[in-house]
Design a protein around this motif. Structure first.
Motif, PDB file in Angstrom:
ATOM      1  N   LEU A 127     -11.989  51.792 -45.242  1.00 57.27           N
ATOM      2  CA  LEU A 127     -11.539  51.491 -43.766  1.00 57.27           C
ATOM      3  C   LEU A 127     -12.052  49.871 -43.606  1.00 57.27           C
ATOM      4  N   LEU A 128     -13.066  49.341 -44.030  1.00 56.01           N
ATOM      5  CA  LEU A 128     -13.417  47.907 -43.812  1.00 56.01           C
ATOM      6  C   LEU A 128     -12.556  47.182 -44.665  1.00 56.01           C
ATOM      7  N   LEU A 129     -12.125  47.675 -45.908  1.00 49.61           N
ATOM      8  CA  LEU A 129     -11.128  46.729 -46.575  1.00 49.61           C
ATOM      9  C   LEU A 129      -9.699  46.849 -45.764  1.00 49.61           C
TER      10      LEU A 129
ATOM     11  N   THR B 208      -9.202  47.237 -54.036  1.00 55.86           N
ATOM     12  CA  THR B 208      -7.916  47.124 -53.427  1.00 55.86           C
ATOM     13  C   THR B 208      -7.498  48.587 -52.932  1.00 55.86           C
ATOM     14  N   GLN B 209      -8.425  49.698 -52.907  1.00 54.09           N
ATOM     15  CA  GLN B 209      -7.874  51.078 -52.250  1.00 54.09           C
ATOM     16  C   GLN B 209      -8.143  50.779 -50.792  1.00 54.09           C
ATOM     17  N   THR B 210      -7.169  50.935 -50.090  1.00 48.89           N
ATOM     18  CA  THR B 210      -7.051  50.793 -48.665  1.00 48.89           C
ATOM     19  C   THR B 210      -7.075  52.244 -48.260  1.00 48.89           C
TER      20      THR B 210
ATOM     21  N   ALA C 165      -0.908  45.625 -55.611  1.00 50.74           N
ATOM     22  CA  ALA C 165      -2.338  45.433 -55.659  1.00 50.74           C
ATOM     23  C   ALA C 165      -3.099  46.501 -56.688  1.00 50.74           C
ATOM     24  N   GLY C 166      -2.434  48.002 -56.646  1.00 50.80           N
ATOM     25  CA  GLY C 166      -2.871  48.932 -57.235  1.00 50.80           C
ATOM     26  C   GLY C 166      -3.898  49.696 -56.460  1.00 50.80           C
ATOM     27  N   ASN C 167      -4.723  50.528 -57.154  1.00 51.16           N
ATOM     28  CA  ASN C 167      -5.772  51.292 -56.628  1.00 51.16           C
ATOM     29  C   ASN C 167      -7.059  51.134 -57.209  1.00 51.16           C
TER      30      ASN C 167
ATOM     31  N   HIS D 294      -2.979  27.776 -61.974  1.00 49.93           N
ATOM     32  CA  HIS D 294      -3.574  27.286 -61.154  1.00 49.93           C
ATOM     33  C   HIS D 294      -4.804  28.007 -60.841  1.00 49.93           C
ATOM     34  N   GLY D 295      -5.096  28.991 -61.698  1.00 51.16           N
ATOM     35  CA  GLY D 295      -6.275  30.023 -61.786  1.00 51.16           C
ATOM     36  C   GLY D 295      -6.246  30.967 -60.395  1.00 51.16           C
ATOM     37  N   ILE D 296      -5.028  31.110 -60.035  1.00 49.73           N
ATOM     38  CA  ILE D 296      -4.666  32.045 -58.548  1.00 49.73           C
ATOM     39  C   ILE D 296      -4.143  33.278 -59.091  1.00 49.73           C
ATOM     40  N   GLU D 297      -4.592  34.319 -58.975  1.00 50.11           N
ATOM     41  CA  GLU D 297      -4.303  35.888 -59.454  1.00 50.11           C
ATOM     42  C   GLU D 297      -3.886  36.714 -58.265  1.00 50.11           C
ATOM     43  N   LEU D 298      -2.915  37.181 -58.023  1.00 49.95           N
ATOM     44  CA  LEU D 298      -2.450  37.934 -56.952  1.00 49.95           C
ATOM     45  C   LEU D 298      -2.439  39.580 -57.312  1.00 49.95           C
ATOM     46  N   VAL D 299      -1.762  39.666 -58.389  1.00 55.64           N
ATOM     47  CA  VAL D 299      -1.673  41.234 -58.697  1.00 55.64           C
ATOM     48  C   VAL D 299      -3.020  41.997 -58.909  1.00 55.64           C
ATOM     49  N   PHE D 300      -3.337  43.140 -58.382  1.00 57.50           N
ATOM     50  CA  PHE D 300      -4.416  44.114 -58.434  1.00 57.50           C
ATOM     51  C   PHE D 300      -5.605  43.345 -57.984  1.00 57.50           C
ATOM     52  N   THR D 301      -5.421  42.415 -56.567  1.00 55.38           N
ATOM     53  CA  THR D 301      -6.660  41.961 -55.979  1.00 55.38           C
ATOM     54  C   THR D 301      -6.132  42.220 -54.554  1.00 55.38           C
TER      55      THR D 301
END
Length: 228
Positions: free
Chosen positions: A8-10, A174-176, A167-169, A80-87
């Motif tokens: 819920l908070l995520l 990443t679990q919304t 984002a995955g599970n 540049h050290g930025i990862e979006l997938v699975f975050t």
């Protein structure tokens, strides 16, 4: 019960950031389209509205192609050290893209309803274009824009397909809410799924009721019915 609060908070964090991004982009695009007189205007509007009608998995696939490790922007971001997938940041991007059309449609309609004569009068008085936007156009359109923002928040809060693909599970990361509901159903945890569904439904109903109340003419129509 702690396991219920984490998704819920995520979800609230993801939906909040996604709504902020969708609001900034949606207002800018809506204002530009509302002041642009061209036969290509509707074509651009249709393109920007695609995430609202495309299957979420298709939107998620496009985002993976764009932001994945081998994607057009993904490789540059990773350098540049930025990862979006699975975050959770990737979940924000996915939810923002899906929620963006909600702000765009509401904001464009609100800007079109603004009396252009007021903007022209301000310009004649020497007000700069930026000041006209912030002091005239935006305040007059704020009611409709806010309704779109609330709808965008509800849409981002319930996003599933695109978020799952990008984002995955990952529990706790990443679990919304929507993904937690899916996992609970798959695992046969009906009690947990029921609680999560009720929390999500109650939140969305409250947001939608507030958005309906804020829609231009919402209170006026209710007053007319009560007077009749």
């Amino acid at each position: 019960m702690t396991d219920l609060w984490i998704p819920l908070l995520l979800s609230l964090k993801v939906a909040g950031w996604a709504t902020a991004l969708a609001t900034l982009g949606g207002i800018a695009a809506a204002y530009g389209l509302s002041r642009w007189s061209s036969r290509w205007c509707d074509v651009v509007d249709a393109f920007l509205t695609l995430p609202m009608v495309l299957p979420p998995t298709v939107t998620g696939y496009y985002l993976l192609v764009l932001f994945g490790r081998r994607g057009w922007l993904g490789a540059w971001l990773q350098s540049h050290g930025i990862e979006l997938v699975f975050t959770w940041q990737g979940a924000v991007v996915a939810a923002a893209v899906v929620a963006f059309p909600m702000v765009l449609k509401a904001a464009r309609a609100a800007f079109l309803d603004v009396d252009h004569r007021l903007e022209q009068a301000a310009a004649v008085l020497g007000v700069s274009p930026a000041a006209v936007f912030f002091r005239v156009s935006l305040p007059l359109a704020s009611r409709g824009i806010l309704a779109g923002v609330l709808l965008a928040f509800a849409r981002a809060l319930g996003e599933f397909g695109a978020t799952l693909m990008v984002a995955g599970n990952i529990p706790g990361r990443t679990q919304t809410l929507s993904i937690a509901i899916y996992e609970a159903v798959q695992a046969g945890n009906d009690d947990t799924a029921t609680i999560l569904v009720l929390v999500t439904s109650a939140t969305c109903v409250a947001v939608l009721c507030l958005a309906a109340w804020l829609m231009p003419g919402g209170r006026v129509s209710r007053r007319s019915r009560s007077a009749a």
